[in-house]
Design a protein around this motif. Structure first.
Motif, PDB file in Angstrom:
ATOM      1  N   LEU A 163      15.114 -90.005   6.588  1.00  0.00           N
ATOM      2  CA  LEU A 163      15.737 -89.691   5.301  1.00  0.00           C
ATOM      3  C   LEU A 163      14.719 -89.010   4.395  1.00  0.00           C
ATOM      4  O   LEU A 163      14.199 -87.964   4.737  1.00  0.00           O
ATOM      5  CB  LEU A 163      16.343 -90.938   4.666  1.00  0.00           C
ATOM      6  N   ASP A 164      14.384 -89.589   3.239  1.00  0.00           N
ATOM      7  CA  ASP A 164      13.447 -88.955   2.307  1.00  0.00           C
ATOM      8  C   ASP A 164      12.071 -89.618   2.309  1.00  0.00           C
ATOM      9  O   ASP A 164      11.308 -89.467   1.373  1.00  0.00           O
ATOM     10  CB  ASP A 164      14.032 -88.949   0.897  1.00  0.00           C
ATOM     11  N   ARG A 165      11.745 -90.347   3.375  1.00  0.00           N
ATOM     12  CA  ARG A 165      10.455 -91.042   3.456  1.00  0.00           C
ATOM     13  C   ARG A 165       9.695 -90.632   4.708  1.00  0.00           C
ATOM     14  O   ARG A 165      10.290 -90.422   5.758  1.00  0.00           O
ATOM     15  CB  ARG A 165      10.667 -92.541   3.457  1.00  0.00           C
ATOM     16  N   MET A 166       8.394 -90.536   4.555  1.00  0.00           N
ATOM     17  CA  MET A 166       7.524 -90.220   5.687  1.00  0.00           C
ATOM     18  C   MET A 166       6.413 -91.257   5.748  1.00  0.00           C
ATOM     19  O   MET A 166       5.867 -91.654   4.715  1.00  0.00           O
ATOM     20  CB  MET A 166       6.903 -88.835   5.527  1.00  0.00           C
ATOM     21  N   ALA A 167       6.089 -91.685   6.947  1.00  0.00           N
ATOM     22  CA  ALA A 167       4.954 -92.572   7.176  1.00  0.00           C
ATOM     23  C   ALA A 167       4.021 -91.876   8.157  1.00  0.00           C
ATOM     24  O   ALA A 167       4.471 -91.251   9.119  1.00  0.00           O
ATOM     25  CB  ALA A 167       5.408 -93.909   7.738  1.00  0.00           C
ATOM     26  N   TYR A 168       2.727 -91.963   7.893  1.00  0.00           N
ATOM     27  CA  TYR A 168       1.752 -91.376   8.808  1.00  0.00           C
ATOM     28  C   TYR A 168       0.426 -92.115   8.673  1.00  0.00           C
ATOM     29  O   TYR A 168       0.157 -92.766   7.668  1.00  0.00           O
ATOM     30  CB  TYR A 168       1.567 -89.877   8.546  1.00  0.00           C
ATOM     31  N   SER A 169      -0.385 -92.024   9.696  1.00  0.00           N
ATOM     32  CA  SER A 169      -1.734 -92.593   9.634  1.00  0.00           C
ATOM     33  C   SER A 169      -2.727 -91.451   9.684  1.00  0.00           C
ATOM     34  O   SER A 169      -2.598 -90.527  10.478  1.00  0.00           O
ATOM     35  CB  SER A 169      -1.970 -93.579  10.782  1.00  0.00           C
ATOM     36  N   ASP A 170      -3.721 -91.506   8.801  1.00  0.00           N
ATOM     37  CA  ASP A 170      -4.715 -90.430   8.736  1.00  0.00           C
ATOM     38  C   ASP A 170      -5.884 -90.713   9.672  1.00  0.00           C
ATOM     39  O   ASP A 170      -5.871 -91.673  10.441  1.00  0.00           O
ATOM     40  CB  ASP A 170      -5.168 -90.208   7.289  1.00  0.00           C
ATOM     41  N   SER A 171      -6.899 -89.874   9.608  1.00  0.00           N
ATOM     42  CA  SER A 171      -8.039 -89.999  10.518  1.00  0.00           C
ATOM     43  C   SER A 171      -8.882 -91.238  10.249  1.00  0.00           C
ATOM     44  O   SER A 171      -9.689 -91.631  11.082  1.00  0.00           O
ATOM     45  CB  SER A 171      -8.904 -88.750  10.422  1.00  0.00           C
ATOM     46  N   SER A 172      -8.690 -91.882   9.097  1.00  0.00           N
ATOM     47  CA  SER A 172      -9.411 -93.123   8.770  1.00  0.00           C
ATOM     48  C   SER A 172      -8.595 -94.352   9.133  1.00  0.00           C
ATOM     49  O   SER A 172      -8.933 -95.457   8.716  1.00  0.00           O
ATOM     50  CB  SER A 172      -9.736 -93.158   7.281  1.00  0.00           C
ATOM     51  N   ASP A 173      -7.500 -94.150   9.847  1.00  0.00           N
ATOM     52  CA  ASP A 173      -6.593 -95.225  10.249  1.00  0.00           C
ATOM     53  C   ASP A 173      -5.952 -95.929   9.063  1.00  0.00           C
ATOM     54  O   ASP A 173      -5.673 -97.123   9.104  1.00  0.00           O
ATOM     55  CB  ASP A 173      -7.302 -96.240  11.147  1.00  0.00           C
ATOM     56  N   VAL A 174      -5.723 -95.187   7.994  1.00  0.00           N
ATOM     57  CA  VAL A 174      -5.004 -95.687   6.829  1.00  0.00           C
ATOM     58  C   VAL A 174      -3.560 -95.220   6.945  1.00  0.00           C
ATOM     59  O   VAL A 174      -3.294 -94.047   7.233  1.00  0.00           O
ATOM     60  CB  VAL A 174      -5.624 -95.160   5.515  1.00  0.00           C
ATOM     61  N   ILE A 175      -2.618 -96.123   6.747  1.00  0.00           N
ATOM     62  CA  ILE A 175      -1.196 -95.774   6.813  1.00  0.00           C
ATOM     63  C   ILE A 175      -0.707 -95.384   5.421  1.00  0.00           C
ATOM     64  O   ILE A 175      -0.932 -96.106   4.454  1.00  0.00           O
ATOM     65  CB  ILE A 175      -0.373 -96.949   7.368  1.00  0.00           C
ATOM     66  N   HIS A 176      -0.061 -94.244   5.336  1.00  0.00           N
ATOM     67  CA  HIS A 176       0.482 -93.732   4.082  1.00  0.00           C
ATOM     68  C   HIS A 176       2.003 -93.674   4.192  1.00  0.00           C
ATOM     69  O   HIS A 176       2.537 -93.367   5.256  1.00  0.00           O
ATOM     70  CB  HIS A 176      -0.025 -92.316   3.808  1.00  0.00           C
ATOM     71  N   VAL A 177       2.679 -93.933   3.091  1.00  0.00           N
ATOM     72  CA  VAL A 177       4.130 -93.777   3.011  1.00  0.00           C
ATOM     73  C   VAL A 177       4.417 -92.879   1.814  1.00  0.00           C
ATOM     74  O   VAL A 177       3.932 -93.127   0.710  1.00  0.00           O
ATOM     75  CB  VAL A 177       4.855 -95.130   2.855  1.00  0.00           C
ATOM     76  N   ILE A 178       5.185 -91.830   2.053  1.00  0.00           N
ATOM     77  CA  ILE A 178       5.533 -90.863   0.999  1.00  0.00           C
ATOM     78  C   ILE A 178       7.047 -90.854   0.855  1.00  0.00           C
ATOM     79  O   ILE A 178       7.777 -90.845   1.841  1.00  0.00           O
ATOM     80  CB  ILE A 178       5.068 -89.449   1.378  1.00  0.00           C
ATOM     81  N   ARG A 179       7.498 -90.825  -0.384  1.00  0.00           N
ATOM     82  CA  ARG A 179       8.932 -90.636  -0.660  1.00  0.00           C
ATOM     83  C   ARG A 179       9.073 -89.267  -1.298  1.00  0.00           C
ATOM     84  O   ARG A 179       8.490 -88.994  -2.342  1.00  0.00           O
ATOM     85  CB  ARG A 179       9.468 -91.697  -1.578  1.00  0.00           C
ATOM     86  N   PHE A 180       9.852 -88.411  -0.665  1.00  0.00           N
ATOM     87  CA  PHE A 180      10.045 -87.051  -1.155  1.00  0.00           C
ATOM     88  C   PHE A 180      11.203 -87.000  -2.131  1.00  0.00           C
ATOM     89  O   PHE A 180      12.230 -87.606  -1.916  1.00  0.00           O
ATOM     90  CB  PHE A 180      10.355 -86.100   0.004  1.00  0.00           C
TER      91      PHE A 180
END
Length: 85
Positions: free
Chosen positions: A63-80
């Motif tokens: 839907l309008d949310r994205m989850a990803y893990s960066d190179s530091s193994d931190v999980i991010h969640v974005i709501r567009f």
């Protein structure tokens, strides 16, 4: 679909958005991998993040949310905000 013109090797496309108008994908740009979201309705391209190494970015879009893990193994969640994006 809007692609980052300065990048090559586009991979891992995922469809999101309430009506399937958002497409998240990974691209190789310069020395690293970058994550983008394209809005098919208005042709805009949103830059999300970069991996500092050449590894792939793990991500998913629903839907309008994205989850990803960066190179530091931190999980991010974005709501567009699909309208302004």
């Amino acid at each position: 679909m809007p692609l980052a013109s300065w990048c090559t090797y586009f991979s891992f496309p995922r469809i999101g958005g309430r009506w399937g108008q958002l497409v998240a994908y990974q691209a190789r740009c310069g020395g690293g991998r970058h994550l983008f979201v394209a809005n098919l309705d208005n042709g805009r391209l949103y830059y999300v993040d970069q991996a500092s190494n050449n590894g792939d970015l793990a991500f998913d879009i629903q839907l309008d949310r994205m989850a990803y893990s960066d190179s530091s193994d931190v999980i991010h969640v974005i709501r567009f905000d699909e309208i302004s994006m």
